[in-house]
Design a protein around this motif. Structure first.
Motif, PDB file in Angstrom:
ATOM      1  N   LEU A 110       0.827  -1.205   0.000  1.00  0.00           N
ATOM      2  CA  LEU A 110       0.000   0.000   0.000  1.00  0.00           C
ATOM      3  C   LEU A 110       0.864   1.259   0.000  1.00  0.00           C
ATOM      4  CD1 LEU A 110      -2.831  -0.962   2.534  1.00  0.00           C
ATOM      5  CD2 LEU A 110      -2.775  -1.263   0.055  1.00  0.00           C
ATOM      6  N   GLN A 111       2.005   1.218   0.725  1.00  0.00           N
ATOM      7  CA  GLN A 111       2.852   2.407   0.784  1.00  0.00           C
ATOM      8  C   GLN A 111       3.428   2.732  -0.585  1.00  0.00           C
ATOM      9  OE1 GLN A 111       3.497   4.574   3.582  1.00  0.00           O
ATOM     10  NE2 GLN A 111       4.039   5.713   1.738  1.00  0.00           N
ATOM     11  N   HIS A 112       3.837   1.710  -1.334  1.00  0.00           N
ATOM     12  CA  HIS A 112       4.371   1.963  -2.667  1.00  0.00           C
ATOM     13  C   HIS A 112       3.292   2.545  -3.576  1.00  0.00           C
ATOM     14  CE1 HIS A 112       7.843  -1.170  -2.149  1.00  0.00           C
ATOM     15  NE2 HIS A 112       7.974  -0.108  -1.380  1.00  0.00           N
ATOM     16  N   ALA A 113       2.067   2.022  -3.464  1.00  0.00           N
ATOM     17  CA  ALA A 113       0.963   2.564  -4.253  1.00  0.00           C
ATOM     18  C   ALA A 113       0.703   4.016  -3.867  1.00  0.00           C
ATOM     19  CB  ALA A 113      -0.291   1.720  -4.049  1.00  0.00           C
ATOM     20  N   ALA A 114       0.731   4.309  -2.560  1.00  0.00           N
ATOM     21  CA  ALA A 114       0.507   5.675  -2.099  1.00  0.00           C
ATOM     22  C   ALA A 114       1.584   6.618  -2.622  1.00  0.00           C
ATOM     23  CB  ALA A 114       0.475   5.695  -0.567  1.00  0.00           C
TER      24      ALA A 114
END
Length: 326
Positions: A18-22
């Motif tokens: 999720l952090q990479h997507a964010a």
């Protein structure tokens, strides 16, 4: 349905975190989590399960992903239709240290004006990549379909370039002092390639390689990443692996790893490009020409049975023109 929530789901699925997507979407991880949670409530299903390494798709998530890509691509096309100019050329590579990424970076360094977006789809099934090309989510992908007859009519696969393989070993391996090696010299040595995905193109490559040269290729054990593999090689007296000659690896100097070319014959991994048959992105033409300018492997070269012959850009354009007029 909130299209930004769908976009967040697609990027989280492809990146696995999720952090990479964010980071890619320019929002907080909390915002991505809320979007996906809202989407899950609206669909009344769970799309992800959390793991120690990030997130993984549930069965419902896997079923929803190709349709979600179509939604996102449709929104992007709608916006592009009313926005001056066009989006960057988006090409999928297997990894940012892979030969494909290295060659694209070399091209971009010589042509910094090129608007290029290099992405990595976290999928092993080539059908998912073909669907992403069909949907317009990506313009091209460095993947191979080992049976080209299964490609849909609106997608084509062309030869990009060959990547010769090298043996990578630690300083205490029996072959560490060799300057070059023949396939026959690799017999009986353990070649460890963890994480070979079943039914993937590279699984087929290693199966044919092992059968044709009587090699001992071991895919046992989980794949903990390149760093762990390099650490193991540095300390081992009997484990080796295969890498592409253009693949980029970094390891501590005290590892003293050795990359040894394989010759007579050279063992070449054929890299193909999957792209639309009609109206491919205009930025692909110059890049395909760049592939043709790369030095070819030696005449004595082994390739798997599904390897394609090199083709020039004009052949690609011809296919696209024919499809457009059909």
């Amino acid at each position: 349905m909130d299209t930004e929530a769908v976009r967040s789901f697609v990027r989280a699925a492809e990146l696995g975190q999720l952090q990479h997507a964010a980071d890619e979407l320019g929002v907080t991880q909390q915002a991505v989590s809320k979007r996906i949670a809202t989407l899950e409530r609206e669909l009344d299903v769970r799309l992800f399960t959390r793991t120690a390494r990030g997130v993984e798709l549930t069965l419902d998530g896997q079923a929803f992903l190709p349709h979600a890509r179509t939604i996102v691509a449709g929104v992007d096309r709608a916006v592009a239709a009313i926005r001056p100019g066009s989006r960057a050329l988006r090409i999928d590579v297997l990894g940012l240290r892979s030969a494909q990424a290295v060659v694209l970076h070399d091209y971009w360094r010589s042509h910094p004006e090129t608007d290029l977006d290099v992405v990595t789809l976290r999928v092993n099934d080539p059908r998912a990549v073909v669907a992403a090309v069909q949907a317009g989510d990506i313009d091209a992908s460095f993947r191979s379909v080992t049976d080209p007859a299964t490609l849909p009519r609106d997608v084509q696969m062309i030869h990009a370039f060959d990547s010769p393989t090298e043996l990578l070993v630690g300083p205490r391996h029996p072959l560490a002092a060799a300057r070059t090696l023949t396939p026959a010299q690799l017999r009986r040595h353990r070649i460890w390639v963890p994480g070979i995905a079943p039914r993937s193109e590279w699984a087929d490559f290693y199966d044919q390689l092992a059968a044709d040269f009587d090699l001992r290729i071991d895919a046992a054990g989980p794949n903990f990443g390149n760093e762990v593999l390099l650490d193991i090689l540095a300390d081992s007296t009997d484990v080796a692996t295969l890498v592409g000659s253009r693949d980029r690896y970094i390891w501590p100097t005290n590892h003293d790893l050795r990359r040894i070319p394989i010759v007579n014959p050279t063992l070449a991994y054929p890299l193909s490009l999957i792209l639309p048959r009609a109206n491919p992105h205009p930025g692909l033409r110059a890049i395909i020409d760049h592939f043709a300018s790369l030095a070819p492997p030696p005449a004595a070269t082994w390739r798997p049975s599904w390897a394609m012959a090199p083709r020039h850009r004009d052949a690609v354009e011809g296919d696209a023109s024919a499809a457009a007029s059909a």
